[in-house]
Enzyme design. Sequence first.
Site, PDB file in Angstrom:
ATOM      1  CD  GLU A 137     -12.801  63.235 -48.032  1.00  0.00           C
ATOM      2  OE1 GLU A 137     -11.881  62.386 -48.075  1.00  0.00           O
ATOM      3  OE2 GLU A 137     -13.273  63.672 -46.955  1.00  0.00           O
ATOM      4  CG  ASP A 191     -12.018  59.933 -50.339  1.00  0.00           C
ATOM      5  OD1 ASP A 191     -11.497  61.058 -50.277  1.00  0.00           O
ATOM      6  OD2 ASP A 191     -12.637  59.415 -49.397  1.00  0.00           O
ATOM      7  CD  GLU A 234      -9.362  57.660 -48.891  1.00  0.00           C
ATOM      8  OE1 GLU A 234      -8.834  58.263 -47.952  1.00  0.00           O
ATOM      9  OE2 GLU A 234     -10.510  57.176 -48.834  1.00  0.00           O
ATOM     10  CG  HIS A 245     -16.644  60.768 -47.855  1.00  0.00           C
ATOM     11  ND1 HIS A 245     -16.836  60.033 -46.708  1.00  0.00           N
ATOM     12  CD2 HIS A 245     -15.557  60.246 -48.457  1.00  0.00           C
ATOM     13  CE1 HIS A 245     -15.899  59.110 -46.615  1.00  0.00           C
ATOM     14  NE2 HIS A 245     -15.111  59.209 -47.674  1.00  0.00           N
TER      15      HIS A 245
END
Length: 634
Positions: free
Chosen positions: A180, A182, A185, A196
């Site tokens: 993942e 991001d 956010e 991640h």
Amino acid sequence: MSWRWMHNMGGYTNCINDEDGKWAKDYCPDAATCAKKCGVEGLNSTQYSDTYGISASKDASSLTLKYVPGSRVYMLDSTGKEYLMFQLKNKEFTFDIDLSTLPCGTNAALYLIEMASDGGGSEAGAAYGAGYCDAQCPQGMKFINNKANVEGWGMILAETPEYEWMEVGPVGKYGACCAEFDILEANNQAIAITAHPCSIEGLQTCEGEEECGNKSKGLPGFCDKDGCGINPYRMGEPTFYGPGNKFTLDTSKPFTVVTQFITEDGTDDGDLVDIRRTYIQDGEVIDNAVTSVLDAADQGNSLNDDICTATVKKFNVTKKNEKHHTARKSRTWMDTFKLAGGTKAMGEAIGRGMVMSMSVWDDGLGRMNWLDSEKTLIDEDTSEPGVARGPCSFEEGVPKKLHAENKDAYVTFSNLKIGPIGSTFQADSGQGPHPPPFDEVPPAEADTAATGAATEASGAEDNIGELAVTATGESDTASDTVSNVVATEPEMTTTARPATTAPPSTAPPTTASPASTTSFSPTPGCEWIPDDNCQDANEFACACRKANPGGPCTECGPNMGPSTPKTSIARRFEMPAQPPLRAGAPSGAAALAALCAAAAGAVLAAVAAAARRGRQGPSDVQLLAGDEEAMNVE
């Protein structure tokens, strides 16, 4: 998909019981049987808007998600059958965002996840939002790799920031792990970019703490759940981001986010070595905040192995202190980013291709303290480096209170673009950011003939281990069939279901605004027409009405005609038509706007959605709002 209406094939009995939240034994005694006997319903554009608060601009340049926690949107490719895969190594990704109304405790997220392009290969597939996974290895997914997560399904206890035990769930025995990234956010108080990586490729089903992870026991699992990220407030720059002109980046106004994925050799095949962030607001290019909390030799403003290693070292240095409060005792410190392969592994996932997700959600267990709060655990010392993530108080972020006080909150993503490094934007004083010129490509003509046959319950019996898709109605016409081809917008019609089993409309009741001829200035950014022809539509379709009571509003969508008397009817849940797409890619930076909806009422892509447990009784199909991973209880 996990939050859509799911019931037995050929009937209307929920596959998860309302009474106890358990899988129905008649249809789901085991994973394979459940996948054969249960199906999920589609949605048309009106239901996307009414139930999930999702709408697109008429010119296809923007998408707005109302704060209906858990709403999640993906993009499909031009076939309408697979997710659009983003391969961003040696590229930059740019978009505009307005999150001015999102308070502490909320999270507008735009992120990449290594889902399978076809959603796992089931009949539901990408068009129904199948195949979700992320680096948290969520165990609340109802289906993982097309298998129902029936074993061990139920509520569990989890520890709150106050070290109290709270019942959350339901969850199953297995989790859905994948890499993942991001990209963003954020709310209007705090922002983070986080990588991640995972030690696996693609979606991997995890079982137990060794695979799914338990950092407090020294078990990192397949994926780096904590991730390595840059949050300006946490990194020592509390005045960089926030609402008002005292902040470098003023969140009370829209701004542009530019993310560059730098490879070692400047090619698409090279190893990822650096991820750079730039913002643009009012025509001014704003470099990302410097990580001033780190030692001088370790400071920077981009994401890479050096910054990540320095961050772990700096934020864990207080472990040497004599005081050992509960927060320290409860954690085993380790460099999980490095253990999962670091920037190189993150780049490998990005190179293989990832699905983009856009969502807005809240956090019932941790109150989003990890993103925007003065501390994440009750006994942490806010003077220690890395503890404070934002200006929000430790007690803020309770979902029930957020819902009551922020009914009009939303996030708008717009002007998405991909291109070579340095190609997707330019800034000049007073002009604001804009992409380089590109050839206009006319939108493709919509194919008005739907093809394919409705999925019959008997046919689904052959799909062992794969989730079936139910037929959308009882009519024999082609427009009523389940299809992934481009088709005309389906109509909302009455079906001949018995009154005892027919689910009512999922749309909330609406009230008509009185017509008015009073002249007014339309809200900036809102298209409007001289006469209100949308008397019976909801607040999402008529975005201007609230700002202009009694005045004109935006034009009706395909399923929203002028005001007509309403009756209680049973509405079909239908597979939405895919919006028309551009015939080819523009030269220069590849503008992604055409991949958004072509009209305010058009459905963008598959959305896995916004109800905590997704359970509806035979006579109640109302979808309840919950958090992104359906983990919290209110």
